[in-house]
Design a protein around this motif. Structure first.
Motif, short mmCIF file in Angstrom:
data_model
loop_
_atom_site.label_atom_id
_atom_site.label_comp_id
_atom_site.label_asym_id
_atom_site.label_seq_id
_atom_site.Cartn_x
_atom_site.Cartn_y
_atom_site.Cartn_z
N CYS A 77 -5.60 0.00 5.77
CA CYS A 77 -6.05 1.65 5.82
C CYS A 77 -7.32 1.57 4.70
CB CYS A 77 -4.93 2.44 5.41
SG CYS A 77 -4.52 2.50 3.75
N CYS A 90 0.32 3.31 3.52
CA CYS A 90 0.78 3.12 5.03
C CYS A 90 1.62 1.99 4.84
CB CYS A 90 -0.69 2.54 5.72
SG CYS A 90 -1.21 0.96 5.27
N CYS A 106 0.97 -1.12 0.21
CA CYS A 106 0.08 0.01 -0.04
C CYS A 106 0.90 1.28 -0.13
CB CYS A 106 -0.68 0.10 1.24
SG CYS A 106 -1.67 1.65 1.30
N CYS A 126 -6.16 -1.76 0.12
CA CYS A 126 -5.38 -1.98 1.14
C CYS A 126 -5.93 -2.69 2.49
CB CYS A 126 -4.76 -1.00 1.94
SG CYS A 126 -3.67 -1.19 3.26
N SER A 152 1.60 -1.18 4.11
CA SER A 152 1.08 -2.43 4.66
C SER A 152 1.16 -3.44 3.02
CB SER A 152 -0.51 -2.72 5.04
OG SER A 152 -0.43 -1.72 6.12
ZN LIG Z 1 -2.74 0.95 3.56
#
Ligand SMILES: [Zn+2]
Ligand SMILES: [Zn+2]
Length: 389
Positions: free
Chosen positions: A254, A240, A237, A251, A242
């Motif tokens: 988030c 963020c 992502c 994601c 991830s």
């Molecule tokens: Zn994210």
């Protein structure tokens, strides 16, 4: 190349949430910020303990590099505090740290510590903070489209490093090794060239700090670059950091929607163009240093006998210890340097932002061949481009 799948992926480049507090606590960006906050608090505690050790010689006026130590300590603290991202604007962090520095000075006046509170020390602290903040601002994200996206990729690469313990361990190890290499070099240079010396350890300290800084910066650049290459394949992502399944639309942490442009390859800007973009800012900042120093000397010489305030200011400056005046020179050069760096980055970003119109790698006009796609490759040189709006 244009497909239907591109349509829902129009994205707003200002939509990268850069504040860790607006991102889920489990995301790499938030974890990296937490780690940085912990390191900042640990450094602050160490600095506080060291400045309050009774009758320590490093922090007293017996030491010719006392003000430089003050400035570099608070410069490092300010950099850590700004990187910890508690606040988005720079000034609240600076205000809090300046207040802390004042408290630090005042509590040194406690009888029995054998230390003293000193306004000049505090000014040195603030100078260090201002220099660190200037470079923090100079290194902040630039551009609006593709350049902004590249800045965000770098930030994610850095944060996915900083959320791992091993990265901190490596940075610390290289810092220690850099110190160990720089310190004897500083002592050697002192004994060969400066010959000031009753206290060669002070030049050792300067050399060590420089060695640690250079080593850690080199390792950081290497780490971020190799991580960027890896992230281009794993495509996490972009908001963020991830990890995302290759086919996932948004994601899991988030819930930001994935855009086709997020990790699409972008051809690097040609070195010659970077050089052209940087020429003016470098010349202007060098000229700025010369003009400001020359006019300060002229003004003080002319006004010294006519204005009492100039007279007082000049006398105060002349009474300062030599290292405080060196710090003043360093601050002047650093502030113009930070300004020049910022202008270079802004001008390069302007070219990078146009990467959807014109190939960055070869200058080929991309409008005619691929008018609609958000990410693709140049037919001429094969370099990638993105169109971020
Ligand atoms: Zn994210
Ligand atoms: Zn090309």
């Amino acid at each position: 190349m244009a497909t239907l799948a591109d349509a829902p992926h129009r994205q707003d480049s200002s939509a990268f949430p850069s504040s860790p507090s607006t991102l889920p606590a489990a995301s790499p960006v938030a974890i990296a910020a937490r780690n940085m906050r912990f390191v900042f608090l640990a450094a602050l505690a160490c600095a506080f303990v060291v400045t309050h050790i009774p009758r320590l010689a490093v922090g007293t006026s017996d030491s010719p590099i006392d003000k430089l130590i003050h400035a570099s300590t608070y410069g490092v603290l300010a950099a850590l505090l700004l990187l910890a991202r508690w606040w988005r604007p720079v000034w609240p962090a600076l205000a809090v740290l300046a207040a802390w520095a004042a408290l630090d000075e005042i509590t040194q006046a406690i009888p029995g510590l054998g230390r003293s509170a000193d306004l000049d020390d505090w000014l040195a602290d603030v100078t260090g903070m201002v220099i660190a903040a200037a470079f923090f601002v100079a290194a902040a994200p630039v551009g609006t489209g593709a350049a902004r996206l590249l800045c965000q990729r770098r930030r994610i690469a850095g944060d996915t490093l900083l959320c791992k313990f091993t990265a901190w361990f490596h940075l610390a190890t290289v810092g220690v090794l850099g110190f160990a290499a720089g310190a004897p070099l500083g002592v050697l240079l002192d004994s060969f060239f400066v010959r000031k010396g009753p206290q060669p350890w002070q030049y050792g300290l300067i050399g060590g700090v420089l060695g640690a800084g250079i080593g850690m910066h080199a390792l950081w650049e290497y780490g971020v670059r190799s991580r960027l290459r890896r992230l281009g394949e794993t495509r996490p992502c972009i908001a963020c950091g991830s990890a995302m399944e290759p086919q996932a639309e948004s994601c899991p942490v988030c819930s930001r929607a994935r855009a086709q442009t997020d990790w699409a390859p972008v051809a690097p800007l040609q070195g010659s163009e970077e050089l052209v973009a940087c020429l003016m800012p470098i010349l202007l900042s060098l000229a700025g240093i010369v003009v400001v120093s020359a006019s300060a000397i002229v003004l003080i010489t002319v006004l010294r006998l006519r204005s009492e305030w100039v007279m007082r200011g000049d006398t105060w400056y002349r009474m300062l210890p030599p290292d405080a005046r060196v710090l003043g020179d360093i601050a002047l050069v650093a502030l113009f340097g930070a300004w020049g760096l910022r202008r270079c980055r802004v001008r390069i970003a302007r070219s990078v932002d146009r990467c959807g119109e014109r190939c960055l790698g070869c200058g080929y006009d991309l409008h005619a061949t691929t008018p609609e796609v958000h990410a693709g490759t140049c037919h001429e040189c094969g370099g990638g481009f993105v169109r971020v709006h």
